[in-house]
Design an enzyme around this catalytic site. Structure first.
Site, short mmCIF file in Angstrom:
data_model
loop_
_atom_site.label_atom_id
_atom_site.label_comp_id
_atom_site.label_asym_id
_atom_site.label_seq_id
_atom_site.Cartn_x
_atom_site.Cartn_y
_atom_site.Cartn_z
CG HIS A 87 -13.69 5.87 -10.14
ND1 HIS A 87 -13.08 5.26 -9.08
CD2 HIS A 87 -14.80 5.15 -10.39
CE1 HIS A 87 -13.80 4.23 -8.68
NE2 HIS A 87 -14.86 4.14 -9.46
CE1 TYR A 129 -15.58 -0.05 -9.75
CE2 TYR A 129 -16.24 2.10 -10.56
CZ TYR A 129 -16.01 1.23 -9.50
OH TYR A 129 -16.21 1.64 -8.22
CG HIS A 161 -7.32 1.23 -2.60
ND1 HIS A 161 -8.41 0.41 -2.40
CD2 HIS A 161 -7.63 1.98 -3.70
CE1 HIS A 161 -9.33 0.66 -3.33
NE2 HIS A 161 -8.88 1.59 -4.14
CG PHE A 162 -3.30 1.52 -6.54
CD1 PHE A 162 -2.19 0.99 -7.13
CD2 PHE A 162 -3.25 2.83 -6.06
CE1 PHE A 162 -1.03 1.73 -7.25
CE2 PHE A 162 -2.09 3.58 -6.18
CZ PHE A 162 -0.97 3.03 -6.76
CG HIS A 163 0.18 -2.55 -5.49
ND1 HIS A 163 0.26 -1.19 -5.34
CD2 HIS A 163 1.08 -2.87 -6.47
CE1 HIS A 163 1.18 -0.71 -6.17
NE2 HIS A 163 1.69 -1.71 -6.87
NE ARG A 204 0.13 7.70 -4.75
CZ ARG A 204 -0.84 7.67 -5.67
NH1 ARG A 204 -2.01 8.26 -5.44
NH2 ARG A 204 -0.66 7.05 -6.81
NE ARG A 205 2.13 9.24 -8.01
CZ ARG A 205 1.24 9.79 -8.84
NH1 ARG A 205 0.90 11.05 -8.68
NH2 ARG A 205 0.73 9.11 -9.83
FE1 HAS Z 1 -10.04 2.58 -5.78
C1 HAS Z 1 -7.89 5.26 -5.47
C2 HAS Z 1 -12.44 4.29 -4.05
C3 HAS Z 1 -12.33 0.04 -6.35
C4 HAS Z 1 -7.96 1.22 -8.17
N1 HAS Z 1 -8.25 3.13 -6.64
C5 HAS Z 1 -7.51 4.24 -6.36
C6 HAS Z 1 -6.32 4.25 -7.15
C7 HAS Z 1 -6.36 3.13 -7.95
C8 HAS Z 1 -7.57 2.42 -7.61
C9 HAS Z 1 -5.35 2.72 -9.00
O1 HAS Z 1 -12.95 7.16 -3.19
C10 HAS Z 1 -5.20 5.28 -7.07
C11 HAS Z 1 -5.26 6.37 -8.07
C12 HAS Z 1 -4.07 7.28 -7.87
O2 HAS Z 1 -2.97 6.94 -8.33
O3 HAS Z 1 -4.23 8.31 -7.20
N2 HAS Z 1 -11.99 2.22 -5.25
C13 HAS Z 1 -12.78 3.03 -4.52
C14 HAS Z 1 -14.07 2.40 -4.28
C15 HAS Z 1 -14.03 1.19 -4.93
C16 HAS Z 1 -12.73 1.10 -5.55
C17 HAS Z 1 -15.22 2.95 -3.51
N3 HAS Z 1 -10.11 0.93 -7.00
C18 HAS Z 1 -11.15 0.03 -7.09
C19 HAS Z 1 -10.85 -0.95 -8.10
C20 HAS Z 1 -9.61 -0.63 -8.61
C21 HAS Z 1 -9.17 0.57 -7.91
C22 HAS Z 1 -11.77 -2.08 -8.50
C23 HAS Z 1 -8.81 -1.27 -9.68
C24 HAS Z 1 -9.10 -2.39 -10.30
N4 HAS Z 1 -10.12 4.39 -4.90
C25 HAS Z 1 -11.23 4.93 -4.29
C26 HAS Z 1 -10.93 6.32 -3.89
C27 HAS Z 1 -9.63 6.61 -4.31
C28 HAS Z 1 -9.15 5.38 -4.93
C29 HAS Z 1 -11.81 7.26 -3.20
C30 HAS Z 1 -8.86 7.93 -4.16
C31 HAS Z 1 -8.11 7.95 -2.90
C32 HAS Z 1 -7.16 9.10 -2.79
O4 HAS Z 1 -7.19 9.76 -1.74
O5 HAS Z 1 -6.37 9.37 -3.70
C33 HAS Z 1 -15.17 0.19 -5.01
O6 HAS Z 1 -15.49 -0.04 -6.35
C34 HAS Z 1 -14.85 -1.09 -4.32
C35 HAS Z 1 -16.03 -2.05 -4.25
C36 HAS Z 1 -15.57 -3.44 -3.93
C37 HAS Z 1 -16.07 -4.23 -2.97
C38 HAS Z 1 -15.50 -5.61 -2.77
C39 HAS Z 1 -16.38 -6.72 -3.32
C40 HAS Z 1 -15.71 -8.05 -3.18
C41 HAS Z 1 -15.74 -9.03 -4.11
C42 HAS Z 1 -15.00 -10.33 -3.82
C43 HAS Z 1 -15.84 -11.33 -3.10
C44 HAS Z 1 -15.05 -12.53 -2.77
C45 HAS Z 1 -15.54 -13.77 -2.71
C46 HAS Z 1 -14.56 -14.86 -2.40
C47 HAS Z 1 -16.95 -14.12 -2.99
C48 HAS Z 1 -17.19 -3.82 -2.11
C49 HAS Z 1 -16.51 -8.93 -5.37
C50 HAS Z 1 -15.11 -15.95 -1.53
C51 HAS Z 1 -14.03 -16.92 -1.28
C52 HAS Z 1 -14.23 -18.24 -1.01
C53 HAS Z 1 -13.06 -19.10 -0.78
C54 HAS Z 1 -15.53 -18.85 -0.95
C1 HEM Z 2 3.26 1.91 -7.38
C2 HEM Z 2 5.37 -2.17 -5.82
C3 HEM Z 2 3.01 -4.72 -9.22
C4 HEM Z 2 0.56 -0.73 -10.47
C5 HEM Z 2 3.96 1.02 -6.63
C6 HEM Z 2 4.64 1.34 -5.40
C7 HEM Z 2 5.25 0.20 -4.95
C8 HEM Z 2 4.94 -0.85 -5.90
C9 HEM Z 2 6.10 0.05 -3.70
C10 HEM Z 2 4.61 2.70 -4.71
C11 HEM Z 2 5.64 3.61 -5.18
C12 HEM Z 2 5.48 5.02 -4.68
O1 HEM Z 2 4.38 5.48 -4.35
O2 HEM Z 2 6.51 5.71 -4.67
C13 HEM Z 2 4.95 -3.20 -6.64
C14 HEM Z 2 5.43 -4.57 -6.56
C15 HEM Z 2 4.77 -5.28 -7.54
C16 HEM Z 2 3.87 -4.36 -8.21
C17 HEM Z 2 6.44 -5.07 -5.56
C18 HEM Z 2 4.89 -6.74 -7.90
C19 HEM Z 2 6.00 -7.31 -8.20
C20 HEM Z 2 2.06 -3.88 -9.78
C21 HEM Z 2 1.02 -4.29 -10.70
C22 HEM Z 2 0.33 -3.17 -11.03
C23 HEM Z 2 0.95 -2.04 -10.34
C24 HEM Z 2 0.79 -5.72 -11.17
C25 HEM Z 2 -0.85 -3.00 -11.94
C26 HEM Z 2 -1.30 -3.88 -12.78
C27 HEM Z 2 1.14 0.33 -9.81
C28 HEM Z 2 0.76 1.71 -10.01
C29 HEM Z 2 1.55 2.49 -9.13
C30 HEM Z 2 2.38 1.55 -8.40
C31 HEM Z 2 -0.32 2.24 -10.94
C32 HEM Z 2 1.48 4.00 -8.91
C33 HEM Z 2 2.51 4.72 -9.67
C34 HEM Z 2 2.45 6.20 -9.35
O3 HEM Z 2 2.23 6.57 -8.19
O4 HEM Z 2 2.61 6.96 -10.30
N1 HEM Z 2 4.14 -0.33 -6.91
N2 HEM Z 2 4.03 -3.12 -7.65
N3 HEM Z 2 1.99 -2.52 -9.59
N4 HEM Z 2 2.12 0.27 -8.86
FE1 HEM Z 2 3.08 -1.41 -8.25
CU CU Z 3 -11.73 6.08 -8.01
#
Ligand code: HAS
Ligand code: HEM
Ligand code: CU
Length: 575
Positions: A233, A237, A384-386, A447-448
């Protein structure tokens, strides 16, 4: 700290002469981007798989869908990020503190990392580590993969420790001074990573390496998974805090405005340092063998760690509004048009932020135990994570590369238009991808899964025709986006034109509203009144110690229970 350049130096050396750390930074960034290129190339094939289209049988170089998926996850999420962050969070704080890093140590970290990546790549490419990026035992791969992964992390820790040491020395030499914002945020990030990486290091060094070498007979999968998610997790960050550094400290200036509140920026990083780690169990809600009480406690802590992101959303949003109003914008939302949308450095970052709004909201859904049972292990999760690591982080790093590579090389960006196309296409590609995958997940598509050939899914595929089509289309859009992005980057790097030192792209450090007001009131930087909260937060070591204590409280009793009750399993190779 710029020095005069001796005319005897060759042109490339002249570019680095004033700041030789530029070269090692460039190596970190470019190596990361080249490896991202390979990882990203596989993405569209996976998206087609999630549209039910099988292209894998035409690809002799991939032995299976899962070999491709392992390469994709490892290269993108683990390798690209680690290189890019190590380069960026070495360079920015050192320049902010006006200290030159020890180059021997920095290059040592680079080569440690690279040796590790070469080892892991050898195992992955020969189909000996088709373990996915989570490498859960009892799946067992080549020891080369685990040793390589360990070296990757060690390389990043060398940089982290170096930055923290530099900051500690700076504090000693500048008693009473407040750390410049970028350096403060970088040190907090590295301190967080120091605590957060412990789980992975222990898992790989004490469990997986001895097991894959045959020194021990088995590994307890639950213990290994728990150590993995201890790091798994907070690593998210580690991926997003460098993007936040750019949003808080660089973007306001790039947009022509001010940092709305430096105090808020510091506070959110202190909160990340405190709360990032003791929440890993939200990836294990479905794991048996962990008591519900721990799961609920870590769920509540997960909701707490959302707060610094919410602070960021409002604070950075305010900075953008200030910028737009300074540029003549007005109205409730009309000001948005006045932002510099023609500048890819700005646009890519704001699009990354916009994608993070649904990304974060989805995270809050995942964090709720009851709702997670609906989406866990479905296509919802890659959805979610893309839009978190795949866009909020990656598109922000694209934006950083649009100014930092020209800054480091003194070569102008090859094409502003191409960079804008890359940013918009990546954004829309990922938004369509996220809609498709979240929707598929809600229908229950796992997934996967090698979906194009999967059986036993009942009528799910028939019900998922629209989201599957969206996912397939998004893959194609993202492929075009990648072509735009990498062609701009490589044309920039290979370009022959270099600008003079005086025309170098500056490091875009922004002024804060606090500093601006003090300046307007005729106060010097030294005479400026510093908020008590800022002085308190300077004591990062205290927050480091508190974070460590919280982690021990949240993990140690559970881990002791697991160690006392292990069920060792031998390795399996299912591919
Ligand atoms: Fe997540 C699963 C919960 C944030 C990445 N997360 C994943 C996985 C990845 C990932 C890679 O609780 C999959 C792992 C795997 O392969 O199994 N995640 C959260 C929560 C947050 C969160 C509570 N995740 C992230 C971030 C990631 C990331 C950041 C990567 C960089 N996530 C989970 C949970 C799972 C999970 C469960 C497990 C699920 C499962 O069943 O397997 C929080 O930190 C999110 C807080 C963020 C916000 C958004 C704030 C918005 C901002 C932008 C503001 C925009 C502005 C633009 C101001 C509340 C800061 C204005 C625009 C104008 C034009 C003016
Ligand atoms: C998994 C597409 C770019 C990180 C996947 C999956 C898809 C996908 C369809 C799901 C596969 C599955 O669950 O079987 C793409 C496409 C991309 C892209 C079309 C852009 C061309 C990225 C980037 C990141 C990323 C930029 C991170 C920097 C991951 C990770 C997984 C994943 C961590 C999970 C692998 C796993 O389950 O073991 N992607 N992806 N991907 N992608 Fe991407
Ligand atoms: Cu997490």
């Amino acid at each position: 700290m710029t020095t005069t350049v001796s005319p005897a130096l060759r042109p490339t050396e002249q570019v680095y002469a004033g700041h030789p750390e530029k070269k090692v930074t460039l190596y970190f960034l470019v190596t990361g981007l080249v490896l991202l290129l390979i990882g990203v190339a596989i993405g569209p094939l996976q998206a087609l798989n999630y549209a039910g289209i099988d292209v894998y049988r035409y690809l002799p170089f991939l032995k299976s869908y899962y070999q491709g998926l392992s390469l994709h996850g490892v290269l993108n999420a683990l390798v690209f990020t680690t290189y890019f962050i190590s380069g960026l969070l070495l360079y920015l704080p050192c320049r902010a503190l006006k200290v030159r890093p020890n180059l021997l140590v920095a290059w040592g970290a680079y080569w440690t990392m690279t040796a590790g990546v070469l080892m892991a790549a050898a195992a992955l490419l020969t189909n000996n580590a088709t373990l996915l990026y989570t490498f859960y035992p009892p799946l067992q791969g080549s020891p080369l993969f685990y040793i390589g992964a360990a070296l990757l992390v060690v390389g990043s820790l060398i940089i982290g420790v170096q930055v923290i040491v530099i900051w500690t020395q700076w504090k000693r030499q500048h008693p009473g001074e407040i750390t410049p914002l970028v350096a403060f945020m970088s040190v907090a990030t590295w301190m967080m990573w120091l605590i957060a990486s412990l789980g992975l290091v222990v898992e790989v060094v004490f469990l997986l390496i001895p097991w894959s070498l045959g020194w021990v007979k088995g590994v307890d999968p639950l213990l290994a998974r728990t150590l993995f998610w201890y790091t798994g997790h907070p690593i998210v960050y580690f991926w997003v805090m460098p993007a936040y550094i750019s949003w808080y400290a660089l973007l306001p200036g790039q947009a022509g405005g001010k940092i709305a509140s430096e105090t808020m920026a510091r506070l959110s990083f202190v909160l990340f340092l405190l709360l990032s780690t003791p929440v890993g169990l939200h990836h294990q809600f479905a794991d048996t063998g962990i008591s519900m009480s721990w799961k609920v406690i870590q769920m509540l802590l997960t909701f707490l760690v959302v707060i610094p992101s919410l602070l960021t959303a409002f604070s950075v949003g305010a900075s953008l509004e200030i910028a737009a109003r300074l540029r003549g914008g007005g109205g409730w939302v009309g000001w948005i048009r006045h932002l510099p949308w023609k500048d890819p450095v700005f646009t890519a970052q704001v699009l990354a932020m916009v994608s993070f709004i649904p990304g974060g909201a989805g995270g809050i859904v995942n964090a709720s135990i009851a709702l997670d049972s609906e989406v866990h292990n479905t296509a919802w999760i890659p959805g979610h994570f893309h839009i978190t690591v795949g866009t909020a982080t990656t598109l922000t790093f694209f934006a950083v590369s649009f100014w930092l590579l020209p800054h480091l090389t003194r070569k102008p960006l090859a094409s502003v238009k191409g960079a804008l196309w890359a940013s918009w296409l990546w954004f829309w590609g990922m938004i369509i991808f996220a809609i498709g995958m979240h929707w598929e997940g809600l229908i229950g598509i796992p997934r996967r899964t090698y979906l194009a050939t999967a059986t036993g899914l009942g009528d799910m595929l028939a019900r998922a025709q629209i989201p599957m089509a969206l996912t397939g289309i998004s893959g194609m859009v993202l492929m075009v986006a990648s072509i735009f992005y990498f062609s701009v980057i490589f044309r920039t790097l290979l370009g022959r034109q270099r600008v003079a030192e005086s025309a170098e792209v500056p490091i875009p450090v922004s002024e804060s509203l606090e500093q601006f007001e003090a300046r307007e009131a005729g106060l010097s930087a030294a005479g400026m009144k510093v908020a008590g909260a800022v002085r308190l937060m300077e004591r990062l070591w205290i927050f480091f110690a508190l974070a460590l204590a919280l982690v021990v409280l949240m993990y140690l009793p559970m881990l002791i229970g697991m160690v006392l009750n292990t069920h060792l399993l031998p390795g399996q190779r299912l591919w």
